[in-house]
Design a protein around this motif. Structure first.
Motif, PDB file in Angstrom:
ATOM      1  N   TRP A 131      -0.013   8.939 -16.556  1.00  0.00           N
ATOM      2  CA  TRP A 131      -0.839   7.525 -16.106  1.00  0.00           C
ATOM      3  C   TRP A 131      -1.475   7.605 -15.473  1.00  0.00           C
ATOM      4  O   TRP A 131      -1.631   8.285 -14.169  1.00  0.00           O
ATOM      5  N   PRO A 132      -2.409   6.231 -15.560  1.00  0.00           N
ATOM      6  CA  PRO A 132      -3.766   6.236 -14.838  1.00  0.00           C
ATOM      7  C   PRO A 132      -2.740   5.637 -13.196  1.00  0.00           C
ATOM      8  O   PRO A 132      -1.793   5.042 -13.361  1.00  0.00           O
ATOM      9  N   ALA A 133      -3.197   5.926 -12.244  1.00  0.00           N
ATOM     10  CA  ALA A 133      -2.720   5.293 -10.766  1.00  0.00           C
ATOM     11  C   ALA A 133      -3.136   4.091 -11.053  1.00  0.00           C
ATOM     12  O   ALA A 133      -2.105   4.030 -10.047  1.00  0.00           O
ATOM     13  N   GLN A 134      -3.501   3.710 -11.396  1.00  0.00           N
ATOM     14  CA  GLN A 134      -3.691   2.162 -11.582  1.00  0.00           C
ATOM     15  C   GLN A 134      -2.790   1.341 -11.763  1.00  0.00           C
ATOM     16  O   GLN A 134      -2.942  -0.212 -11.652  1.00  0.00           O
ATOM     17  N   TRP A 135      -2.504   1.881 -12.368  1.00  0.00           N
ATOM     18  CA  TRP A 135      -0.509   1.678 -12.939  1.00  0.00           C
ATOM     19  C   TRP A 135      -0.206   0.916 -12.058  1.00  0.00           C
ATOM     20  O   TRP A 135       0.800  -0.159 -12.511  1.00  0.00           O
ATOM     21  N   ALA A 136       0.260   1.748 -10.928  1.00  0.00           N
ATOM     22  CA  ALA A 136       0.345   1.620  -9.167  1.00  0.00           C
ATOM     23  C   ALA A 136       0.857  -0.151  -8.794  1.00  0.00           C
ATOM     24  O   ALA A 136       2.301  -0.389  -8.874  1.00  0.00           O
ATOM     25  N   LYS A 137       0.160  -0.487  -9.452  1.00  0.00           N
ATOM     26  CA  LYS A 137       0.177  -1.916  -8.268  1.00  0.00           C
ATOM     27  C   LYS A 137       1.230  -2.821  -9.733  1.00  0.00           C
ATOM     28  O   LYS A 137       1.826  -3.603  -8.587  1.00  0.00           O
ATOM     29  N   VAL A 138       0.725  -2.672 -10.915  1.00  0.00           N
ATOM     30  CA  VAL A 138       1.766  -3.570 -11.846  1.00  0.00           C
ATOM     31  C   VAL A 138       2.810  -3.478 -12.496  1.00  0.00           C
ATOM     32  O   VAL A 138       4.132  -3.469 -11.897  1.00  0.00           O
ATOM     33  N   GLY A 146       0.662  -0.948   0.123  1.00  0.00           N
ATOM     34  CA  GLY A 146       0.338  -0.016  -0.300  1.00  0.00           C
ATOM     35  C   GLY A 146       0.618   1.416   0.479  1.00  0.00           C
ATOM     36  O   GLY A 146       0.579   2.485  -0.508  1.00  0.00           O
ATOM     37  N   THR A 147       2.239   1.230   0.611  1.00  0.00           N
ATOM     38  CA  THR A 147       2.553   2.478   0.814  1.00  0.00           C
ATOM     39  C   THR A 147       2.999   2.328  -0.973  1.00  0.00           C
ATOM     40  O   THR A 147       3.585   3.797  -0.832  1.00  0.00           O
ATOM     41  N   ASN A 148       3.743   1.857  -0.865  1.00  0.00           N
ATOM     42  CA  ASN A 148       4.598   2.207  -2.472  1.00  0.00           C
ATOM     43  C   ASN A 148       3.593   2.106  -3.678  1.00  0.00           C
ATOM     44  O   ASN A 148       3.700   3.587  -4.785  1.00  0.00           O
ATOM     45  N   HIS A 149       2.391   1.672  -3.746  1.00  0.00           N
ATOM     46  CA  HIS A 149       1.118   1.550  -4.245  1.00  0.00           C
ATOM     47  C   HIS A 149       0.478   3.372  -4.575  1.00  0.00           C
ATOM     48  O   HIS A 149       0.791   4.101  -5.682  1.00  0.00           O
ATOM     49  N   GLY A 160       1.334   5.473  -7.305  1.00  0.00           N
ATOM     50  CA  GLY A 160       0.154   6.295  -7.725  1.00  0.00           C
ATOM     51  C   GLY A 160       0.430   7.893  -8.208  1.00  0.00           C
ATOM     52  O   GLY A 160       0.214   8.344  -9.057  1.00  0.00           O
ATOM     53  N   ASN A 161       1.321   8.692  -6.804  1.00  0.00           N
ATOM     54  CA  ASN A 161       1.224   9.691  -6.952  1.00  0.00           C
ATOM     55  C   ASN A 161       2.237  10.044  -7.691  1.00  0.00           C
ATOM     56  O   ASN A 161       1.942  11.026  -8.934  1.00  0.00           O
TER      57      ASN A 161
END
Length: 172
Positions: A63-70, A33-36, A40-41
């Motif tokens: 880019w969309p923040a949803q790319w953070a997880k990948v 979560g911390t790195n997401h 994401g930011n």
């Protein structure tokens, strides 16, 4: 400098970086979560939304923040590979230290140079990616960590590549 001191100093540096990166991977996987949040930011450039001037011309890169997880799991994958390369080099330095083998020391150095170069490339990718997304505008402390890791990796590379004073002498 003695053979043992030379090989042990390289072992300590390479193993220390391997341990540090292994803990970083562990943290990334157990507290994603911390790195997401931070990735994401960075990717979404959301921290620049309230700025009229700073980074305004860069916003098209978002880019969309949803790319953070990948992105996090791709980065963690590279970190796992690089930490394994560092551990492999450290293990070879330990063998060289134990056996007092110049041939094993050369092998350890070669492995360490490859591992540390990959370490450097990882942090250069972070710096360049962060620059692309303008993270230096609002996320300076994160950029400072990445720059510090580049400098640490560079110092480690310089240390590992240093020639021992007995380079033309056989140790065994």
């Amino acid at each position: 400098m003695s053979f043992h001191a030379f090989s042990f100093s390289r072992l300590a540096i390479v193993a220390g970086l391997a341990l540090w990166l292994s803990v970083a991977v562990f943290n990334n996987l157990t507290d994603p979560g911390t790195n997401h949040f931070h990735i994401g930011n960075t990717l979404s450039m959301i921290l620049l939304d309230n700025e009229k001037i700073l980074g305004a011309a860069l916003r098209w890169r978002a880019w969309p923040a949803q790319w953070a997880k990948v992105t996090l799991y791709v980065v963690a994958g590279f970190q796992v590979v690089i930490s394994l390369l560092l551990w492999h080099a450290a293990f070879t330095y330990a063998l060289a230290w134990r056996q007092m083998s110049r041939a094993t020391l050369v092998l350890a150095r070669n492995r360490a140079v490859i591992a540390l170069t990959c370490f450097q490339l990882l942090w250069f990718a972070f710096i360049c990616g962060g620059l692309w997304f303008g993270y230096w505008i609002k996320q300076g402390p994160i950029q400072s960590v990445h720059m510090t890791l580049i400098l640490i990796g560079l110092c480690a590379l310089l240390l590992v590549q240093g020639e021992p004073i007995y380079r033309n002498q056989e140790v065994q």
